[in-house]
Scaffold this active site. Structure first.
Site, mmCIF file in Angstrom:
data_model
loop_
_atom_site.group_PDB
_atom_site.id
_atom_site.type_symbol
_atom_site.label_atom_id
_atom_site.label_comp_id
_atom_site.label_asym_id
_atom_site.label_seq_id
_atom_site.Cartn_x
_atom_site.Cartn_y
_atom_site.Cartn_z
ATOM 1 N N ASN A 15 0.878 -1.173 0.000
ATOM 2 C CA ASN A 15 0.000 0.000 0.000
ATOM 3 C C ASN A 15 0.914 1.220 0.000
ATOM 4 O O ASN A 15 1.467 1.605 1.021
ATOM 5 C CB ASN A 15 -0.879 -0.049 1.264
ATOM 6 C CG ASN A 15 -1.823 1.126 1.350
ATOM 7 O OD1 ASN A 15 -1.768 2.042 0.519
ATOM 8 N ND2 ASN A 15 -2.672 1.119 2.350
ATOM 9 N N ARG A 94 -2.703 -2.150 -3.268
ATOM 10 C CA ARG A 94 -3.880 -1.306 -3.058
ATOM 11 C C ARG A 94 -3.752 -0.113 -4.006
ATOM 12 O O ARG A 94 -2.747 0.594 -4.002
ATOM 13 C CB ARG A 94 -3.924 -0.812 -1.621
ATOM 14 C CG ARG A 94 -5.059 0.149 -1.399
ATOM 15 C CD ARG A 94 -4.977 0.771 -0.039
ATOM 16 N NE ARG A 94 -6.116 1.665 0.142
ATOM 17 C CZ ARG A 94 -6.026 2.827 0.761
ATOM 18 N NH1 ARG A 94 -4.876 3.245 1.232
ATOM 19 N NH2 ARG A 94 -7.087 3.586 0.908
ATOM 20 N N HIS A 183 -12.670 3.466 0.454
ATOM 21 C CA HIS A 183 -12.719 2.478 1.545
ATOM 22 C C HIS A 183 -13.489 1.220 1.113
ATOM 23 O O HIS A 183 -14.019 0.494 1.955
ATOM 24 C CB HIS A 183 -13.426 3.032 2.810
ATOM 25 C CG HIS A 183 -12.687 4.119 3.520
ATOM 26 N ND1 HIS A 183 -13.337 5.174 4.115
ATOM 27 C CD2 HIS A 183 -11.369 4.329 3.739
ATOM 28 C CE1 HIS A 183 -12.446 5.984 4.680
ATOM 29 N NE2 HIS A 183 -11.234 5.493 4.439
ATOM 30 N N ARG A 244 -10.286 16.568 7.665
ATOM 31 C CA ARG A 244 -11.102 16.952 6.498
ATOM 32 C C ARG A 244 -12.479 17.433 6.943
ATOM 33 O O ARG A 244 -13.081 16.855 7.850
ATOM 34 C CB ARG A 244 -11.275 15.754 5.556
ATOM 35 C CG ARG A 244 -10.010 15.435 4.782
ATOM 36 C CD ARG A 244 -10.182 14.172 3.961
ATOM 37 N NE ARG A 244 -9.190 13.182 4.347
ATOM 38 C CZ ARG A 244 -9.225 11.887 4.020
ATOM 39 N NH1 ARG A 244 -10.213 11.423 3.284
ATOM 40 N NH2 ARG A 244 -8.280 11.080 4.413
ATOM 41 N N GLU A 389 -8.383 -4.933 5.496
ATOM 42 C CA GLU A 389 -8.247 -4.672 4.058
ATOM 43 C C GLU A 389 -7.125 -5.513 3.454
ATOM 44 O O GLU A 389 -7.227 -5.964 2.312
ATOM 45 C CB GLU A 389 -7.969 -3.175 3.842
ATOM 46 C CG GLU A 389 -9.174 -2.308 4.154
ATOM 47 C CD GLU A 389 -8.823 -0.864 4.446
ATOM 48 O OE1 GLU A 389 -8.307 -0.574 5.537
ATOM 49 O OE2 GLU A 389 -9.068 -0.011 3.574
#
Ligand code: AMP
Length: 404
Positions: A15, A94, A183, A244, A389
């Site tokens: 990743n 990923r 996600h 965010r 994941e």
């Protein structure tokens, strides 16, 4: 023949971020993690690799300025020294943005690389880093099949009423401006685990999953398929996150540029790096720090938590429209898996669904523990389900490698 008598089938999961590289080797037959680690501050004065093997944590310091290629070279060396290379059957990557092109994981070839490159316009921070990781790994592990697993792919089942913005249609047709969602591997994984806990088939299960980490998103999953999600064209839309803002009035752009002379870059920084929990609390983006301050009575920390939970509960309630019947509400991600405070506040606001938080079970479900955290007779149950994941990526990579 039982699986443990076969030779292990290990998958290297990579990743790659702009200055980091997360890696793990998982056994695709047992889901056991063999090694995991993180190369960080790549390209800076102090790059390093931390990893965990056989329960022990180790640190490798890289030379000043060394970047992804050096980190992967070091990883190859490590894999060889630990004798892990022989059992590797694939490398799974990923990839953040697959655009509309990728609806599932794929074996990487030149066409796939070109398509990921084209999608980079939609994810300028992420896809170039993912591509760098793929190209470096292709050289380092040239005999192994390399598979791309996309964060967006799971959401490609969303209907157009969910993914289109009310903008001129030509922006979608000509430039791909639409909601994609992120996600996806996490939402897919926890929805499957929830179906198992409910004793149902994935294809017959309706859930709303809340992935709450540094980035946060909610996904409406009907009959096992994503039908709506809170993130959009970019991972900025939707919920309040660590730094965010989530959704805001787009009229803010005009106000900030015309009244306060903000540049485009300054607005981007404001919304992505200075807002969310950090912006409201003026304290931290880390949920633990905010919770500790809130308990001590810090008013803006309390406000940050309250806005975070209100917006989350409101988004979950809105997703009852696409799912219609809710079998399970799932909390996952660093915050979802650990914050009993946030889970309790959210479930309480959703009491009109018949959901009631089981206090003891809620307190017990943390540090990687799965659990049912609601009580009572309501049809919908609330679960904490730790995400994995890496396992989804390893599993997909192993399957595709075997298919050739
Ligand atoms: P992730 O991006 O999934 O690693 O999640 C990171 C977020 O999880 C950060 O905001 C952390 O503060 C939060 N987190 C991790 N552990 C806890 C905890 N024990 N209680 C509350 N939040 C936590």
């Amino acid at each position: 023949m039982s699986t443990h008598l076969c030779s292990p089938q290990h998958v290297l999961v990579l990743n790659c971020g702009s200055s980091s590289l997360k890696f793990a080797i998982l056994d695709a037959t047992t889901s056991d993690e063999v090694i995991s680690g993180l190369a960080e501050r790549l390209g800076s004065d102090t790059p390093s690799i931390k990893y965990k093997y056989n329960g022990e944590k180790q640190l490798i310091e890289l030379a000043k300025g060394q970047a992804h290629d050096a980190a992967i070279a070091e990883l190859v060396k490590l894999v060889n020294e630990l004798g892990l290379a022989d059992n590797l059957i694939a490398v799974g990557h990923r990839v953040v943005h697959g655009g509309e092109h990728f609806t599932e994981s794929v074996l990487i070839d030149d066409n796939v690389l070109t398509a990921i490159e084209k999608t980079a316009a939609l994810a300028p921070l992420h896809n170039p880093a993912n591509l760098l990781g793929i190209r470096t790994a292709q050289q380092a592990f040239s005999t192994l099949p390399q598979i791309a697993v996309f964060d967006t792919a799971f959401h490609q089942t969303m209907p157009n009423i969910a993914y289109l913005y009310a903008l001129p249609y030509s922006l979608y047709k000509e430039h791909g401006v639409r909601r994609y969602g992120f996600h996806g591997t996490s939402h897919y994984y926890v929805a499957g685990e929830a179906a198992k806990l409910l004793g149902k088939e994935r294809e017959q299960t309706n859930v709303i999953s809340a992935h709450l980490g540094n980035g946060c998103s909610v996904c409406a999953i009907k009959d096992g398929k994503s039908v709506d999600t809170s993130m959009g064209l970019t991972p900025l839309e939707g919920l309040v996150m660590g730094t965010r803002s989530g959704s805001i009035d787009p009229g803010l752009f005009t106000f900030l540029t015309q009244q306060l002379n903000y540049s485009v870059q300054e607005i981007d920084d404001l919304l992505n790096k200075q807002s969310g929990l950090l912006g409201i609390s003026e304290l931290s983006n880390d949920c633990r720090t905010i919770e500790e301050a809130a308990v001590e009575g810090h008013p803006q920390a309390n406000l940050a938590l309250d806005i975070f939970c209100y917006r989350l509960a409101k988004q979950i309630a809105a997703f009852l429209v696409p799912v219609q019947r809710l079998d399970a509400l799932i909390f996952t991600g660093g915050i979802g898996e650990n914050s009993d405070i946030i889970r309790d506040k959210v479930i309480t606001q959703l009491g009109f669904l018949g959901l009631e938080c089981d206090e003891a079970a809620n307190l017990a479900a943390r540090f990687g523990k799965e659990g049912l955290i609601s009580k009572g007779q309501a049809h919908a149950k609330a679960f904490v389900i730790p995400t994995n994941e890496e396992w989804v990526i390893a599993n997909d990579a192993a399957r595709i490698a075997k298919e050739g």
